[in-house]
Design a protein around this motif. Structure first.
Motif, PDB file in Angstrom:
ATOM      1  N   HIS A 190       0.824  -1.204   0.000  1.00  0.00           N
ATOM      2  CA  HIS A 190       0.000   0.000   0.000  1.00  0.00           C
ATOM      3  C   HIS A 190       0.861   1.258   0.000  1.00  0.00           C
ATOM      4  N   LEU A 207      -6.146   1.938  -3.870  1.00  0.00           N
ATOM      5  CA  LEU A 207      -5.209   0.957  -3.314  1.00  0.00           C
ATOM      6  C   LEU A 207      -5.675  -0.467  -3.614  1.00  0.00           C
ATOM      7  N   ASP A 208      -6.950  -0.744  -3.335  1.00  0.00           N
ATOM      8  CA  ASP A 208      -7.460  -2.098  -3.514  1.00  0.00           C
ATOM      9  C   ASP A 208      -7.487  -2.507  -4.983  1.00  0.00           C
ATOM     10  N   ARG A 247       0.919   4.275  -2.837  1.00  0.00           N
ATOM     11  CA  ARG A 247       0.812   5.705  -2.479  1.00  0.00           C
ATOM     12  C   ARG A 247       1.973   6.496  -3.079  1.00  0.00           C
ATOM     13  N   SER A 289      -8.826   4.435  -0.714  1.00  0.00           N
ATOM     14  CA  SER A 289      -9.013   3.012  -0.383  1.00  0.00           C
ATOM     15  C   SER A 289      -9.368   2.209  -1.624  1.00  0.00           C
TER      16      SER A 289
END
Length: 469
Positions: A234, A270-271, A238, A267
Motif C-alpha cells: 500500500h 489501493l485495492d 501511495r 481506499s
C-alpha cells in the motif's frame, strides 16, 4: 385437548421445516444432483481441502454428478457447471458472488472491483477497461520490446549448460511489463520492483495457504508478516500516486492516471491497484512460464514457432501488425492456457430465480464455471494432457463448440479485463526470446501443477538455453 394436539403437531411441522430450511442438509433446494454437506457449518469445504484445490474438487464433483452439480460452500448452496452448452446458457449474468472469493479479501481489500457488482461494478469496468484495450496496447509495444531485448542481452552471456530458473525470470519480466506500462516510471527502478515483488510474494503465498490452512491467528508471526508486507504494498502504491501527481502524464494515459483523474477514494485506488497486479502478475507470468516449458519439451513445436517468427518478424521489433500474422504463436499460447489450466474457475450469481440446464436455480445461488474441467474434457479434447498447438488450427477449431475454450471467462463485460494485455505482452516476449534462443528442460525434473486461483508449477522449473545463429 384436541386444540392442543393440533397446535403441537403444527409446531413440530413448522420446526422441522425451519430446520430443513436453515440447515445445509440433504433437503434439496433444487433438483440439481450433488453433494450433501459433510459439516454443519463448513458444508463441503473439508472435502475441498481434502481434494487439494477447488479445481481438483470440481473434477471429482463433475465426474460423479455430471455437467451440472451442486455442493455447499460453507452454509451456501452452490451450483457448478461444466459444459460449453451450459456456459452458453449462463453467459448473461454480470455479478460475481463475493463469498467464493472472500479468501483473498485480506490482500486485495473489501473495496476491490472483485467484490463490486450491479451498476457500481459496470461503472468501474467502463472506467478501467480503456487502459487495457486495443487502442492503448499499441503504446506498450516499445516497452515490451525493450524489456525482452534487455533480457536477451542478459541471457546471452550465460553458458549454454547453466541451469536457469524459468518461473523467476518469467515473473521478473512480466512484472516489469505490467508496472512500467500501467503504473508509470516509478517501477523503472529495479530496486523498487525487487522490494515490491518480495512483499507481494509474501501476501500471495499467505492467501494460497489460507485455503487449506485457514487464516492466521491475530497477532501470530504469520499474521504480522502478512500485515507488514501488505502495508509495504500500500505504501508503494501511495508513492506511485504521489510521483504521478507531481509529474502529470503527457499524451497517453495509463491505468494509474485514469484512477487519479477520476478522483476515486484512496481506499478504492489501493485495492484496485493490488487487484489488477494480482491478475496481471499471475496470469501473464505463469502463461509465459508454461508456454516456454511446453516448447522446451516439444522441440518440433519450438522449431515451427521459430520459423514463423523468422519469416514474419525477421530481425525487426515486434509491432502490432505482426500479432495477427503470428498464427502458430497464438496456437501455442492457447494450448498452453488449456493444458496448464491456467485459470481453473470463475463464478456468477443472479438475484432472481433462474433456470439452467432444465433446473431451477434459487435466487442468489453462486454458479461456478468449471472452466478447467471443460479444458480437460477428453470428449472435447482427445488426449487432454497432451500439448498439441494444432488443436487450435483454423480447421480444427470449427469442429468444436465455440464455448469449449474460454480460458479468461466469458460473461460479457465481466470477462477478464487484462486478456488482450496478457496475450500481447506474452506474445512479444515469446517472439523475441525464441528468435534468440533454443530452450531445453534440465533432465530429471518432474513438473507438476499447483492449482489455485491461478495454476502454477509446484516447484521452480529449470531450463538451459543455446543461442541461435
Amino acid at each position: 385437548m384436541l386444540a392442543f394436539a393440533i397446535f403441537a403437531v403444527t409446531f413440530v411441522v413448522a420446526l422441522i421445516v425451519a430446520v430443513l430450511y436453515f440447515y445445509p442438509g440433504s433437503a434439496k433446494r433444487s433438483t440439481i444432483p450433488g453433494m450433501d454437506p459433510s459439516d454443519q457449518r463448513e458444508g463441503n469445504l473439508p472435502d475441498l481441502a481434502a481434494a487439494g484445490s477447488m479445481h481438483e474438487f470440481l473434477i471429482y464433483l463433475h465426474e460423479k454428478y455430471g455437467p451440472i452439480a451442486s455442493f455447499w460452500f460453507g452454509p451456501k448452496f452452490t451450483v457448478s457447471i461444466a459444459s460449453p452448452e451450459l456456459f452458453k446458457e449462463h453467459i448473461g449474468p454480470f455479478d460475481r458472488p463475493p463469498e467464493l472469493f472472500a479468501l483473498f479479501e485480506p490482500m486485495i481489500g473489501k473495496n476491490s472491483i472483485q467484490y463490486t457488482n450491479k451498476s457500481d461494478g459496470r461503472s468501474r469496468r467502463n472506467i478501467y477497461d480503456a487502459p487495457f484495450g486495443h487502442e492503448s496496447l499499441k503504446y506498450f509495444y516499445e516497452t515490451f520490446n525493450e524489456l525482452a531485448n534487455e533480457l536477451v542481452k542478459k541471457l546471452s552471456g550465460v553458458p549454454k549448460d547453466e541451469h536457469l530458473p524459468l518461473v523467476e525470470n518469467c515473473h521478473a519480466i512480466v512484472i516489469k511489463g505490467l508496472t512500467q506500462t500501467s503504473f508509470g516510471d516509478y517501477f523503472k527502478d529495479d530496486a523498487n520492483i525487487r522490494k515490491f515483488c518480495h512483499s507481494y510474494g509474501i501476501c500471495w503465498d499467505e492467501m494460497e495457504a489460507s485455503l487449506t490452512e485457514g487464516l492466521p491467528e491475530e497477532g501470530s508471526d504469520r499474521d504480522k508478516k502478512f500485515k507488514e508486507a501488505l502495508a509495504f504494498l500500500h505504501g508503494t502504491v501511495r508513492d506511485v500516486i504521489k510521483q504521478r501527481q507531481e509529474n502529470p502524464t503527457v499524451g497517453h494515459q495509463v491505468f494509474i492516471d485514469v484512477l487519479i483523474e477520476n478522483e476515486l477514494p484512496e481506499s478504492q485506488i489501493l485495492d484496485d491497484c493490488i487487484s489488477f497486479m494480482v491478475g496481471g502478475f499471475h496470469t501473464s507470468g505463469h502463461l509465459l512460464a508454461w508456454a516456454i516449458y511446453f516448447l522446451a519439451t516439444h522441440k518440433k513445436c519450438q522449431e515451427k514457432l521459430y520459423q514463423e517468427i523468422k519469416e514474419i518478424i525477421g530481425s525487426d521489433e515486434v509491432e502490432p501488425s505482426h500479432l495477427g500474422q503470428l498464427k502458430y504463436l497464438r496456437q501455442v499460447l492457447d494450448e498452453s492456457l488449456r493444458v496448464s489450466v491456467l485459470a481453473p474457475y470463475a463464478a456468477r450469481f443472479q438475484d432472481n430465480e433462474s433456470e439452467l440446464g432444465g433446473h431451477v436455480i434459487p435466487p442468489g445461488t453462486p454458479v461456478m464455471h468449471a472452466l478447467g474441467v471443460v479444458l480437460q474434457d477428453k470428449e472435447l479434447w482427445p488426449e487432454p494432457k497432451k500439448f498439441d498447438p494444432e488443436r487450435f488450427s483454423a480447421e480444427r477449431m470449427t469442429q468444436r463448440h465455440r464455448d469449449a475454450f474460454k480460458p479468461f471467462g466469458f460473461a460479457g463485460k465481466r470477462i477478464c479485463p487484462g486478456q488482450h494485455f496478457s496475450y500481447t505482452e506474452v506474445s512479444v516476449f515469446l517472439a523475441i526470446l525464441f528468435r534468440a534462443f533454443t530452450f531445453s528442460l534440465v533432465p530429471g525434473q518432474v513438473v507438476e501443477p499447483k492449482h489455485g486461483l491461478v495454476t502454477s508449477p509446484k516447484e521452480e522449473i529449470w531450463v538451459t538455453l543455446e543461442k541461435r545463429d
